[in-house]
Design a protein around this motif. Structure first.
Motif, mmCIF file in Angstrom:
data_model
loop_
_atom_site.group_PDB
_atom_site.id
_atom_site.type_symbol
_atom_site.label_atom_id
_atom_site.label_comp_id
_atom_site.label_asym_id
_atom_site.label_seq_id
_atom_site.Cartn_x
_atom_site.Cartn_y
_atom_site.Cartn_z
ATOM 1 N N ASN A 221 30.620 -16.747 26.552
ATOM 2 C CA ASN A 221 30.097 -17.900 26.048
ATOM 3 C C ASN A 221 30.417 -19.318 25.452
ATOM 4 O O ASN A 221 29.631 -19.630 24.884
ATOM 5 C CB ASN A 221 29.285 -16.945 25.294
ATOM 6 C CG ASN A 221 29.956 -16.520 24.102
ATOM 7 O OD1 ASN A 221 31.133 -16.403 24.053
ATOM 8 N ND2 ASN A 221 29.159 -15.706 23.040
ATOM 9 N N ALA A 222 31.841 -19.107 25.570
ATOM 10 C CA ALA A 222 32.710 -20.296 25.329
ATOM 11 C C ALA A 222 33.795 -21.080 25.972
ATOM 12 O O ALA A 222 34.126 -19.849 26.755
ATOM 13 C CB ALA A 222 32.902 -19.671 23.585
ATOM 14 N N PRO A 223 34.057 -21.525 25.596
ATOM 15 C CA PRO A 223 35.502 -22.618 26.195
ATOM 16 C C PRO A 223 37.323 -21.849 26.190
ATOM 17 O O PRO A 223 37.704 -21.606 27.316
ATOM 18 C CB PRO A 223 35.624 -24.104 25.565
ATOM 19 C CG PRO A 223 33.880 -24.523 25.407
ATOM 20 C CD PRO A 223 33.265 -23.018 25.068
ATOM 21 N N GLU A 224 36.886 -21.060 25.069
ATOM 22 C CA GLU A 224 37.762 -20.661 24.405
ATOM 23 C C GLU A 224 37.312 -18.919 23.559
ATOM 24 O O GLU A 224 36.878 -19.129 22.996
ATOM 25 C CB GLU A 224 38.914 -21.005 24.199
ATOM 26 C CG GLU A 224 39.383 -22.295 25.250
ATOM 27 C CD GLU A 224 40.196 -22.027 26.644
ATOM 28 O OE1 GLU A 224 40.694 -21.134 25.769
ATOM 29 O OE2 GLU A 224 40.723 -22.430 26.466
ATOM 30 N N PRO A 225 38.145 -18.135 23.824
ATOM 31 C CA PRO A 225 37.966 -17.168 22.860
ATOM 32 C C PRO A 225 38.362 -16.729 21.765
ATOM 33 O O PRO A 225 39.060 -18.202 20.971
ATOM 34 C CB PRO A 225 38.692 -15.374 23.437
ATOM 35 C CG PRO A 225 40.370 -16.613 24.448
ATOM 36 C CD PRO A 225 39.632 -18.176 24.556
ATOM 37 N N SER A 226 37.740 -16.209 20.546
ATOM 38 C CA SER A 226 37.603 -16.744 18.784
ATOM 39 C C SER A 226 39.071 -15.616 18.499
ATOM 40 O O SER A 226 39.113 -14.385 19.464
ATOM 41 C CB SER A 226 36.687 -16.599 18.279
ATOM 42 O OG SER A 226 35.801 -16.948 18.796
ATOM 43 N N LEU A 227 39.656 -15.664 17.418
ATOM 44 C CA LEU A 227 40.377 -15.201 16.875
ATOM 45 C C LEU A 227 39.408 -14.662 16.197
ATOM 46 O O LEU A 227 39.520 -14.663 14.780
ATOM 47 C CB LEU A 227 41.970 -15.508 16.258
ATOM 48 C CG LEU A 227 43.074 -15.157 15.852
ATOM 49 C CD1 LEU A 227 43.435 -13.879 16.543
ATOM 50 C CD2 LEU A 227 43.654 -15.678 14.119
ATOM 51 N N VAL A 228 39.216 -12.686 16.027
ATOM 52 C CA VAL A 228 38.753 -12.448 15.130
ATOM 53 C C VAL A 228 39.393 -11.768 13.996
ATOM 54 O O VAL A 228 40.995 -10.515 15.208
ATOM 55 C CB VAL A 228 37.946 -11.667 15.576
ATOM 56 C CG1 VAL A 228 36.945 -10.358 14.714
ATOM 57 C CG2 VAL A 228 36.929 -11.977 16.136
ATOM 58 N N VAL A 229 39.481 -11.589 12.792
ATOM 59 C CA VAL A 229 40.532 -10.243 11.690
ATOM 60 C C VAL A 229 38.666 -9.112 11.022
ATOM 61 O O VAL A 229 38.480 -9.798 10.709
ATOM 62 C CB VAL A 229 41.029 -10.945 11.223
ATOM 63 C CG1 VAL A 229 41.414 -9.736 10.043
ATOM 64 C CG2 VAL A 229 41.573 -11.619 11.657
ATOM 65 N N LEU A 230 39.462 -8.513 11.469
ATOM 66 C CA LEU A 230 38.165 -7.136 11.181
ATOM 67 C C LEU A 230 39.043 -5.802 9.597
ATOM 68 O O LEU A 230 40.339 -5.892 10.297
ATOM 69 C CB LEU A 230 37.398 -6.515 12.022
ATOM 70 C CG LEU A 230 37.082 -6.874 12.833
ATOM 71 C CD1 LEU A 230 36.517 -5.906 14.241
ATOM 72 C CD2 LEU A 230 35.532 -8.115 12.783
ATOM 73 N N SER A 231 38.753 -5.706 8.820
ATOM 74 C CA SER A 231 39.105 -4.853 7.805
ATOM 75 C C SER A 231 38.147 -3.742 8.229
ATOM 76 O O SER A 231 37.088 -3.889 7.317
ATOM 77 C CB SER A 231 38.912 -5.120 6.351
ATOM 78 O OG SER A 231 39.630 -4.508 5.513
ATOM 79 N N PHE A 232 39.031 -2.666 8.427
ATOM 80 C CA PHE A 232 38.340 -0.981 8.201
ATOM 81 C C PHE A 232 38.824 -0.370 7.014
ATOM 82 O O PHE A 232 40.030 -0.682 6.891
ATOM 83 C CB PHE A 232 38.593 -0.252 10.026
ATOM 84 C CG PHE A 232 38.094 -0.914 10.840
ATOM 85 C CD1 PHE A 232 36.265 -0.286 10.967
ATOM 86 C CD2 PHE A 232 38.471 -1.543 12.112
ATOM 87 C CE1 PHE A 232 36.508 -0.794 12.107
ATOM 88 C CE2 PHE A 232 38.242 -2.545 13.139
ATOM 89 C CZ PHE A 232 36.980 -2.410 13.196
#
Length: 305
Positions: A221-232
């Protein structure tokens, strides 16, 4: 009167032989003599006669492919038999997982005592074989379709490219003749399927590359993927490490305070819902847009209580 018992024993021996052949080749490729020796050894342990001729072995390979979808071929260069690998590792793993399940069920008596299946079963699987046939043979298909959010039923004509599973539901990925766009159609909302005799040309659609940076069934749904950072939390991190959220998942920090991971992914509603499903055991660190979106949804949810 003894014939039915003998037939049952012969069938059990054949099924046992199929299992042993597959399990032996899962470990490593092998020559016919190595497989033959392995069958004799296991036969002595199990109390069955697994000895086979070369002709019976070839018939077994045909039966294994027909029953389990596992193709075993002969490598003329190395003079060994090996399980043929499909293009995608996921497909190979799922086929072997299915074999393990079928084998366990077929060798157990009164399995309902020991195996409890999910009560919720996906609908629409009755069209699975027909759709697979259409994909393989590049046949245009027609069907009626009802969206979850729309009571109107529409007629669709599409070019089917691939089948995809997500959360125990199956979807057909196809190009809609209506607007030429690539769409996902849930099998549980498809009726009156018609596999036409009209064929479409070879397309350049690659399911693996199309969904490479996606989560679930939603398309990019966008031109490029995003960098996602998650803290579990450390405890939840154990589950995330054993079953990664996405193929791009990388461990950044793993200690007694947190398990921090990064993903390169398109932020679709499927992914947002997955993040929210982890509740207070996860915190979105990046990007800010995703963090705000999750926060907004949780605030709205609180208003219901």
């Amino acid at each position: 009167m003894k014939r039915p018992i003998q037939n049952a024993m012969s069938k059990r021996e054949a099924l046992g032989r199929y299992t042993l052949i597959i399990n032996r080749l899962r470990k490593s490729p092998a020559t016919f003599n190595q497989i033959e020796d392995y069958l004799k050894e296991q036969g002595e342990l199990d109390g069955y006669n697994y000895a086979i001729s070369k002709r019976t072995f070839q018939r077994d390979l045909f039966d294994i492919e027909s029953m389990y979808g596992i193709e075993i071929g002969f490598d003329f260069k190395q003079k060994v038999y090996r399980i043929k690998q499909e293009d995608g590792e996921d497909a190979n793993e799922r086929v072997l997982e299915a074999f393990d399940t079928i084998n366990a069920i077929s060798t157990s008596e009164r399995i309902s005592q020991y195996i409890h299946f999910e009560k919720r079963r996906p609908q629409g699987t009755e069209n699975f074989n027909g759709l697979l046939h259409a994909i393989r043979n590049k046949c245009v298909i027609k069907f009626t379709y009802r969206k979850f959010w729309d009571d109107d039923i529409s007629d669709r004509t599409v070019e089917p490219y691939a089948l995809k599973e997500y959360r125990n539901r199956w979807y057909i990925i196809a190009k809609d003749f209506k607007d030429g766009k690539l769409k996902n159609f849930g099998l549980d909302r498809i009726t009156e399927l018609d596999i036409t005799k009209r064929h479409f040309k070879v397309n350049d659609f690659d399911e693996n590359s199309h969904f490479h940076h996606c989560f679930g069934i939603m398309s990019p749904n966008a031109p490029e993927p995003s960098l996602v950072v998650l803290s579990f939390t450390p405890f939840q991190g154990k589950f995330i490490k054993s079953m990664p959220l996405h193929r791009s998942q990388r461990i950044l920090i793993d200690n007694e305070e947190e398990c921090r991971v990064s993903l390169k992914i398109f932020i679709t509603i499927d992914f947002v819902m997955e993040v929210i499903s982890h509740g207070d055991r996860v915190k979105v660190l990046e990007p800010t847009d995703l963090r705000d979106q999750v926060k907004s949804i949780l605030k709205k949810a609180l208003k219901n209580y």
